[in-house]
Scaffold this active site. Structure first.
Site, PDB file in Angstrom:
ATOM      1  CG  HIS A  14      -1.744   1.209   1.398  1.00 53.70           C
ATOM      2  ND1 HIS A  14      -3.070   1.269   1.044  1.00 53.70           N
ATOM      3  CD2 HIS A  14      -1.442   2.443   1.882  1.00 53.70           C
ATOM      4  CE1 HIS A  14      -3.544   2.476   1.301  1.00 53.70           C
ATOM      5  NE2 HIS A  14      -2.571   3.201   1.821  1.00 53.70           N
ATOM      6  CD  GLU A  15       1.721   3.560   3.619  1.00 54.83           C
ATOM      7  OE1 GLU A  15       2.008   4.635   3.051  1.00 54.83           O
ATOM      8  OE2 GLU A  15       0.653   3.403   4.238  1.00 54.83           O
ATOM      9  CG  HIS A  26       0.723   6.200  -0.787  1.00 56.78           C
ATOM     10  ND1 HIS A  26      -0.324   6.888  -1.365  1.00 56.78           N
ATOM     11  CD2 HIS A  26       0.194   5.564   0.295  1.00 56.78           C
ATOM     12  CE1 HIS A  26      -1.425   6.677  -0.671  1.00 56.78           C
ATOM     13  NE2 HIS A  26      -1.146   5.860   0.332  1.00 56.78           N
ATOM     14  CG  ASP A  35      -4.358   6.839   1.447  1.00 55.71           C
ATOM     15  OD1 ASP A  35      -3.895   5.731   1.116  1.00 55.71           O
ATOM     16  OD2 ASP A  35      -3.851   7.545   2.330  1.00 55.71           O
TER      17      ASP A  35
END
Length: 916
Positions: free
Chosen positions: A155-156, A159, A166
């Site tokens: 998830h990170e 980014h 998000d």
């Protein structure tokens, strides 16, 4: 604000954000060169290293399947801090450093707690700064809250690497859909759950009630919470909630929720995360791997930081004699050696012209004698040709190891042989910071920084000494030791006419004051100097030390700790002719346990081709906390000395991603020819207007609980910052920092003004219904992106979301003849009656806006705002009776403590009765 000594000591060693130069490369579907750095303030723990390995290994497989067999993690370096014990399996790092790491492991602070997050403030598709995991997150079981650590890492990573955002929104957790239902802000809408308000919880038993609608917005009340089902069939989306077992993919165009008011839709014009990922550089040539086998597990290297080693490689060729360049180089180098470089560092110095000379082998900086020994060897004369490679080879081929060391290369000349040592420099393991002095400095210096050597800074200095001192001042330790790093409070250069005074003030705040220097330089004759501290103590010319090298500088080291408050200075040019006078003031943290306010700056790119706009970024913070409400000014200078002054904003509009996050941004479009440009940023506050924000703006999603087999299973509550301490005042301060240099190509000659940049896109349009009118508000864009005033606005309205999203030009036009655009950055308010539409209870409108340049250049269509007319139903005598029965029933439930597994059905049944 009172902080524990442990927290302060940790933060004193924490990362100073700046321009990142990641070493990550994607080769044959595998990511190489990932650096995970552990902060020096983290206690030694072997389990931490083991869990990092397990997290990355799990993440690699999850990433591989999430990207449809395209990418995985091949090799990772874990950087061990100097504070840990040495071991035989630890190797020496090369370009790897804490301040350039892709992932940092550091203790938490009020703002974030243990939530994983990525420092990300660029535009859609632009890479983030770093991922932050806390030791507690890596060492304890967070599975119910965040999901497995490997999933969180993916998830990170999305980014950090691909610049996506998000798909939830803690500030706007619900919205009204096109189907006129209230939905949780998410992607995709296939993820199911219930919306409840928690009244009381003890252990695993909770008392909840259905969410009520707010009479003003028609949405659920502020305390309403979406609780997802633990067991789902939805496969999307990793950027909403990666913790659910079924979620293994990113949202695609087919499953993406374009209506949700989240940052992904705002920043990426409602594009799906997968669309943005597929457009990234990584995926242009990354085809899915063939076969069905999983990728190999990542390999790990353990690297241990070492003592800082810096080598100055200084140009003393004949061209350095012009325009006092040798003098200015010596002034700046002396300032760096005495005031900037941290004690305990090893420093060497080499000069070069046609040949190179080693003037100082590595010297341990432990006292004044060491400073004097090195500065005494600064070159006195300039002569000969320019052989940059000779200077570099003198360092590389010395008996000292260059792996992990830093080289500061300063030159003003051209060298057509510079490429001959590229490979040697690359293999040396050294990091090179380059300072180009004057317009003729070798253009290949940019190649050193961005094509061959990773991790260094690059600077351009023009004609005054301040450009050089600013550059040297920015080259601080790469270990993240904030309290040891020098901080610039003042950096000013003015051409003062004969017999005239130069006056100024500098605020010294309570976070700094140790090792404070006040330095004056001149070009013809030493001026008269007067300096006064806030308590009235005066320092005069005789108190300043003039260097023996005759480099026209005078220095005063403030005894002890500099007084807090406003310092005043006055310089008198005693000569009859005009001369350039400069003032520089540097300091360090007040004590090892004091967190200083710091400022860093950089451009969005290192190179640009006209007419691509660039963005100036400046971050002002104290520890992890953003500093808000200050004046931040960028000064951008061209090779011919032309300056552009930009006020930077933290308003969440235009170039700025998030409001009040301590990141101040602005578009830069005023190109004046090609070549090098330098960036300098001044951050200051007066009259006690600054404040620290103790509330985190963007964080990984904290799941309050799940529904399992009809039961609400709650996670431990998140620690919240109370409203009365959500902000803290900051005293007056001043900070200056160099943002390095960048190069421009393809620009028209200065003075050419053909309009090419439209007004900026409006991203914060808000709408609400008031009686029979609709009220709009937004931040005004400029005529040119975020500068000036737009010529006019086009506002369109529809009852159908897709009308505006897919066919804006044919939606109903709102009369805006009375709407005169304001200056960029101003708040616009506009009210209109939505004729010929009729506003009734439940009526929902969608509105969007464009800004128009006087040359008819048109901005992108804004975000689509929604306005809903909602009138709460009047309570009849029958409904009041039902409510009384309902609440008596709930009171009875409270007494007998019915388990949550039964509450869902009870509430559904009683709510249906009430609605009936």
């Amino acid at each position: 604000m009172v902080l524990s000594l442990y927290v302060v000591l940790f933060l004193a060693l924490h990362l100073l954000p700046g321009m990142k130069s990641s070493m990550v490369n994607l080769n044959n579907n595998g990511y190489d060169g990932i650096v995970i750095a552990i902060n020096p303030g983290v206690p030694e723990d072997e389990k931490l290293i083991q869990n990092i390995k397990e997290m990355v290994t799990e993440a690699s497989t999850y990433l591989f399947h999430a990207t449809k067999r395209r990418v995985y993690f091949r090799n990772v370096s874990i950087l061990i801090p100097m504070t840990w014990k040495s071991k035989s399996e630890y190797s020496i790092p090369k370009q790897e450093s804490y301040d350039q790491a892709d992932v940092i492991v550091a203790n938490p602070y009020l703002k974030y707690g243990d939530d994983p997050y990525t420092l990300q403030y660029g535009q859609c598709g632009e890479r983030g700064q770093y991922i932050h995991f806390t030791p507690n997150f890596l060492l304890t079981n967070n599975l119910p809250i965040y999901g497995s650590r490997g999933r969180v890492f993916v998830h990170e990573w999305a980014h950090l690497r691909w610049g996506i955002f998000d798909e939830y929104n803690v500030d706007r957790p619900f919205y009204i859909s096109r189907r006129n239902t209230i939905e949780a802000t998410r992607c995709s809408t296939h993820i199911t759950g219930i919306n409840v308000v928690f009244k009381e919880c003890q252990g695993s038993s909770c008392i909840t009630r259905p969410c009520r609608r707010d009479s003003q917005t028609g949405l659920y009340e502020a305390k309403c919470t979406f609780i997802p089902e633990k067991s789902q069939t939805a496969r999307d989306s990793i950027m909403f909630v990666q913790s659910i077992d079924s979620v293994t993919e990113f949202c695609t165009a087919k499953t993406h929720n374009t209506e949700a008011p989240n940052l992904q839709n705002k920043m990426c014009s409602s594009r799906s995360t997968w669309d943005v990922i597929m457009d990234s550089d990584d995926f242009q040539n990354a085809s899915p791997m063939k076969g069905t086998d999983p990728p190999p597990h990542p390999t790990f290297s353990l690297l241990k930081s070492k003592q800082r080693v810096v080598c100055l490689v200084l140009d003393k060729s004949g061209s350095m004699s012009s325009e006092d360049r040798l003098l200015r180089m010596n002034q700046a180098a002396e300032l760096y050696l005495i005031q900037i470089i941290e004690k305990g560092s090893l420093v060497g110095m080499v000069t070069f012209e046609s040949l190179a000379t080693i003037l100082n082998y590595l010297t341990d900086i432990i006292g004044d004698n060491a400073y004097e020994k090195i500065t005494a060897n600064l070159p006195r004369e300039a002569s000969g040709g320019t052989s940059i490679c000779s200077g570099l080879r003198a360092i590389i081929h010395s008996n000292q190891s260059t792996s992990g060391s830093e080289i500061i290369l300063l030159t003003d000349g051209e060298d057509d042989q510079i490429s001959s040592c590229f490979e040697e420099v690359k293999q040396s393991g050294a990091v090179i910071h380059t300072i180009a002095l004057g317009p003729s400095a070798a253009r290949e210096l940019e190649t050193f920084k961005y094509n061959s050597i990773l991790g260094g800074y690059r600077f351009y200095a023009n004609k005054d000494i301040n450009g050089l001192t600013d550059a040297f001042s920015r080259i601080s330790s790469r270990s993240g030791s904030i309290t040891q790093q020098a901080i610039q409070l003042e950096s000013k250069a003015l051409n003062i006419t004969g017999r005239k005074w130069l006056n100024g003030t500098v605020p010294v705040d309570s976070t700094v004051g140790n090792d404070t220097f006040f330095v004056v330089t001149w070009t013809i004759q030493k001026p008269e100097i007067l300096l006064q501290d806030p308590k009235g103590t005066k320092y005069e010319t005789s108190d300043f030390r003039v260097d023996k090298l005759n480099i026209r500088s005078a220095r005063l080291r403030i005894p002890g700790i500099a007084e807090t408050g406003t310092w005043t200075y006055s310089l008198l040019n005693k000569h009859a002719k005009s001369q350039m006078l400069t003032v520089t003031m540097t300091t360090r943290a007040r004590s090892p346990t004091t967190l200083p306010v710091i400022a860093t700056a950089h451009m969005s790119r290192s190179t640009t081709h006209y007419p691509s706009p660039m963005i100036v970024y400046a971050q002002v913070s104290q520890g992890f906390l953003p500093v808000l409400g200050i004046n931040v000014t960028a000064i951008i200078e061209t090779e011919d000395g032309h300056q552009v002054i930009l006020e930077l904003w933290d308003n969440g509009a235009g170039a700025d991603t998030v409001k009040n996050d301590g990141i101040y941004s602005r578009y830069f479009t005023e190109y004046h020819g090609n070549g090098r440009y330098s960036l300098k940023v001044h951050a200051q506050t007066r009259n006690n207007m600054a404040r620290l924000s103790l509330r985190q703006q963007n964080r990984a999603m904290y799941i309050p609980g799940y529904i399992e087999n009809g039961k609400i299973i709650l996670n431990p509550p998140r620690p919240e910052v109370k409203d009365d301490v959500s902000e803290a005042k900051v005293e007056d301060f001043s900070r200056l920092t160099s943002g390095g240099s960048f190069t421009v190509s393809g620009a028209p000659p200065a003075g050419s003004r053909t309009p090419v940049f439209p007004p900026g896109k409006i991203t914060d349009l808000e709408a609400k219904v008031k009686e029979d009118h609709i009220q709009l508000s937004w931040t005004a864009p400029g005529n040119v992106l975020d500068k000036g005033k737009a010529n006019s606005y086009i506002i369109r309205i529809s009852k159908c979301f897709l009308d505006l999203q897919e066919d804006f030009d044919n939606a109903a036009l709102v009369n805006t003849t009375s709407l005169i655009p304001k200056e960029a950055g101003s708040i616009e308010n506009f009210e209109f009656k939505p004729e010929p539409f009729k506003i009734e209870n439940g009526t929902k409108f969608y509105i969007a806006i464009q800004a128009i340049h006087e040359a008819n250049l048109t901005s992108e269509v804004s975000n689509i705002a929604q306005a809903t007319k909602f009138i709460p139903p009047q309570e009849s005598s029958v409904s009041r009776s039902i409510f009384r029965v309902y609440y008596k029933f709930i009171s009875y439930i409270n007494k007998i403590r019915i388990h949550p597994s039964c509450l869902k059905n009870i509430y559904i049944s009683t709510t249906n009765i009430i609605l009936w």
